[in-house]
Design a protein around this motif. Structure first.
Motif, short mmCIF file in Angstrom:
data_model
loop_
_atom_site.label_atom_id
_atom_site.label_comp_id
_atom_site.label_asym_id
_atom_site.label_seq_id
_atom_site.Cartn_x
_atom_site.Cartn_y
_atom_site.Cartn_z
N LEU A 1 0.75 -1.27 -0.03
CA LEU A 1 -0.19 -0.05 -0.10
C LEU A 1 0.67 1.27 0.02
N PHE A 2 1.79 1.23 0.70
CA PHE A 2 2.62 2.48 0.80
C PHE A 2 3.51 2.55 -0.62
N VAL A 3 4.02 1.44 -1.11
CA VAL A 3 4.66 1.52 -2.32
C VAL A 3 3.75 2.35 -3.48
N ALA A 4 2.44 1.59 -3.31
CA ALA A 4 1.26 2.21 -4.17
C ALA A 4 1.10 3.81 -3.85
N CYS A 5 1.19 4.28 -2.89
CA CYS A 5 1.26 5.60 -2.44
C CYS A 5 2.28 6.22 -2.88
N LEU A 6 3.72 5.63 -2.83
CA LEU A 6 4.86 6.44 -3.26
C LEU A 6 4.97 6.60 -4.68
N PHE A 7 4.32 5.43 -5.52
CA PHE A 7 4.18 5.77 -7.17
C PHE A 7 3.11 6.49 -7.48
N SER A 8 1.88 6.50 -6.49
CA SER A 8 0.90 7.30 -6.81
C SER A 8 1.32 8.85 -7.12
N ALA A 9 2.23 9.09 -5.98
CA ALA A 9 3.05 10.69 -6.21
C ALA A 9 3.68 10.76 -7.63
N SER A 10 4.55 9.68 -7.89
CA SER A 10 5.27 9.55 -9.11
C SER A 10 4.26 9.68 -10.48
N LEU A 11 3.22 9.07 -10.58
CA LEU A 11 2.50 9.07 -11.68
C LEU A 11 1.72 10.15 -11.83
N SER A 12 1.20 10.71 -10.61
CA SER A 12 0.52 12.26 -10.83
C SER A 12 1.70 13.33 -11.27
N THR A 13 2.94 13.27 -10.94
CA THR A 13 3.79 14.58 -11.20
C THR A 13 3.98 14.12 -12.78
N ILE A 14 4.61 12.91 -13.11
CA ILE A 14 4.83 12.68 -14.39
C ILE A 14 3.64 12.69 -15.76
N SER A 15 2.50 12.39 -15.13
CA SER A 15 1.35 12.46 -16.21
C SER A 15 1.11 13.92 -16.38
N SER A 16 1.23 14.78 -15.33
CA SER A 16 1.08 16.24 -15.41
C SER A 16 2.01 16.82 -16.42
#
Length: 561
Positions: free
Chosen positions: A358-373
């Protein structure tokens, strides 16, 4: 601090439910992999949904600006998630663990850092009906200034994309053995596809989903960590007695890394560069149904950012409550501060299957949101600022080309991650600083145009160039000056003793160039933007005879600033 590719050393206790190899390295369980995979699948599903519903992303207006139909709540969460990167998720708790809660005072800069965009930048950009924020620079100055701003932004975001996607993957690999390029490629591929297929609507709504995952993952880690530390009261006593609860430091010295002034005042300029004139954020403001909702979305970012900051700082305090001064870094279980958060999750929370995932999903959620923007905004400025002005094309062709640009930037992102992989750690840290260094000059360029009607295009170009030179000079010079010296102090030979000479360390404020290089990184945006404005005004005054400036800014026909 930087992430070393060296794997973590021997593990400490608490490893009953984690798979381990003979060297003691921790590994994910099946449940952790499933939770991580669900994040990627859900993000992709949102992109596909918006690719095949509504207008099916058949126009550039829908692809780039969601038909200007977005509401303020999802926009505010997306605005927050865009720059709540994985670097911040793993960096802020490590900062608080090592140095206390002084960094928490950066929340003070959020007030002016969001009020100014809400009342100055957003109304102006919205009423001008811009597609790219850099169109304003052509309206105010000339096409050359617009192109300079666009190219500077593209350089900034391309470098940051590679670092943003590589950093969390490398930390994950170092602590858990999770395949480095598997994480990079999975994140890059999913992000590229849902951005290219679903447009801005997909980006915003995946940001909303990923924000929920971020907050859930951090909150779960904090709750379980407090329990492991012996309860809330015991955790508080440990962090208080350990000196991690910081008071307000009113030291006016600008070379001190974190004080109230560097965070609360210097941070305002950083916030303005992110939430006032950055294309990724302005694009969201312009996708609002009305100007009022655009302003309201900016207001609503404030509590979102405060919650994100609070969760990150609390994670750092919980880590200290669990480890105390026995840092895993000092014990050589890890090789970098950036690995501390993931090590803490894998080490202390292993009795809760799925929580590491779950925390790794949290970490990569932050990465995905930044990169997609980044993908979406880069595709927009490339199309609007560099291609459309020179080539006429149908709407269908322009939309297809915009999607291809988003796809291309996804490939470039993965390629940049590989370039970062080939660099040594010192170059990687310099690359991380580029994002902050370039934002200040761009802010100064817009401020020059908005607040100084006497400025002309020659002054704008000269000011931007001077600001970029100052940014890289101070940023890179400061980094090099802080590198450890290779000069060793030899034994005092005249007495044939084995004792080394004790060299006194001066505590005075550095002077001259050393003082400039020692400037806190939180002042970089203020220094660089001020340089642009100052040089821009001087050059404009000197060239006024040859190129008179417009006495009235074009925006004054649309709005009063």
């Amino acid at each position: 601090s930087l992430i070393s590719e060296t794997h973590a050393g021997p593990a400490v206790p608490y490893l009953s439910s984690l798979n381990m190899d003979p060297t003691g390295q921790k590994y994910f369980t099946i449940i952790d992999y499933v939770i991580f995979a669900l994040l990627l699948v859900a993000s992709m599903a949102i992109g596909l949904y918006y690719a095949f519903t509504g207008g099916r992303q058949s126009t550039t207006q829908e692809f780039m600006y969601a038909d200007r139909s977005m509401k303020c709540l999802p926009l505010s969460l997306s605005l927050m998630a865009t720059f709540q990167s994985a670097v911040a998720i793993i960096g802020t708790p490590a900062e608080v663990y090592a140095n206390g809660t002084q960094y928490w005072f950066i929340g003070c800069c959020y007030i002016l850092g969001l009020l100014i965009p809400a009342h100055i930048f957003i109304p102006m950009f919205y009423r001008l009906h811009l597609t790219s924020v850099y169109q304003y620079l052509e309206l105010r100055f000339c096409k050359a200034v617009r192109i300079c701003g666009t190219v500077t932004f593209i350089f900034q975001m391309v470098v940051y994309m590679g670092v943003g996607i590589y950093t969390p993957a490398l930390a994950l690999n170092a602590v858990t053995g999770f395949h480095l390029w598997g994480a990079v490629l999975a994140t890059g591929l999913v992000c590229t596809l849902y951005t290219a297929l679903g447009g801005l609507k997909a980006v915003v709504w995946t940001d909303v989903f990923q924000t929920v995952v971020m907050f859930t993952g951090q909150l779960a880690v904090i709750i379980v960590g407090v329990h492991q530390a012996g309860g809330l009261s015991d955790a508080w006593v440990k962090v208080r007695d350990g000196g991690r609860i910081s008071g307000i430091d009113l030291n006016p010295d600008p070379t001190v890394r974190h004080t109230f002034w560097t965070l609360g005042v210097g941070g305002v300029f950083l916030m303005l560069s992110l939430y006032g004139v950055n294309q990724a954020q302005v694009q969201r403001y312009l996708s609002s149904r009305t100007e009022k909702e655009a302003v309201m979305s900016c207001y609503m970012v404030f509590p979102c950012l405060q919650v994100a900051l609070m969760l990150s700082c609390l994670m750092g305090l919980v880590m200290f409550a669990c480890y105390g001064n026995n840092s895993p870094l000092e014990q050589q279980y890890i090789t970098s501060k950036d690995q501390m958060v993931l090590y803490f999750v894998m080490d202390m929370l292993q009795n809760f299957p799925g929580l590491p995932g779950l925390f790794v999903a949290c970490l990569f959620s932050a990465s995905l949101s930044t990169i997609s923007s980044a993908f979406n905004s880069l595709a927009t400025v490339t199309m609007v600022d560099l291609i459309k002005p020179h080539y006429s094309m149908t709407e269908a062709r322009a939309t297809l080309l915009s999607k291809m640009l988003a796809l291309s930037y996804g490939i470039i992102c993965v390629a940049m991650a590989y370039v970062v992989h080939l660099m040594n750690s010192s170059v990687l840290q310099a690359a991380l600083s580029i994002f902050g260094m370039v934002g200040g000059p761009l802010l100064g360029l817009f401020c020059l145009g908005i607040f100084f009607p006497c400025a002309n295009s020659i002054g704008a170009v000269a000011g931007l160039a001077a600001g970029l030179v100052m940014a890289f000079w101070v940023g890179i010079g400061g980094f090099l000056s802080r590198m450890p010296s290779s000069v060793q102090v030899l034994p005092f030979n005249s007495t044939n003793t084995s004792e080394n000479i004790t060299v006194p360390i001066s505590t005075s404020i550095p002077a001259g160039l050393n003082g400039l290089y020692s400037l806190s990184y939180m002042w970089y945006s203020a220094l660089n933007s001020s340089t642009v404005v100052l040089i821009g005004l001087i050059i404009s005054f000197m060239t006024e005879t040859f190129l008179p400036s417009n006495a009235v800014s074009p925006v004054e026909h649309e709005t009063s600033v």
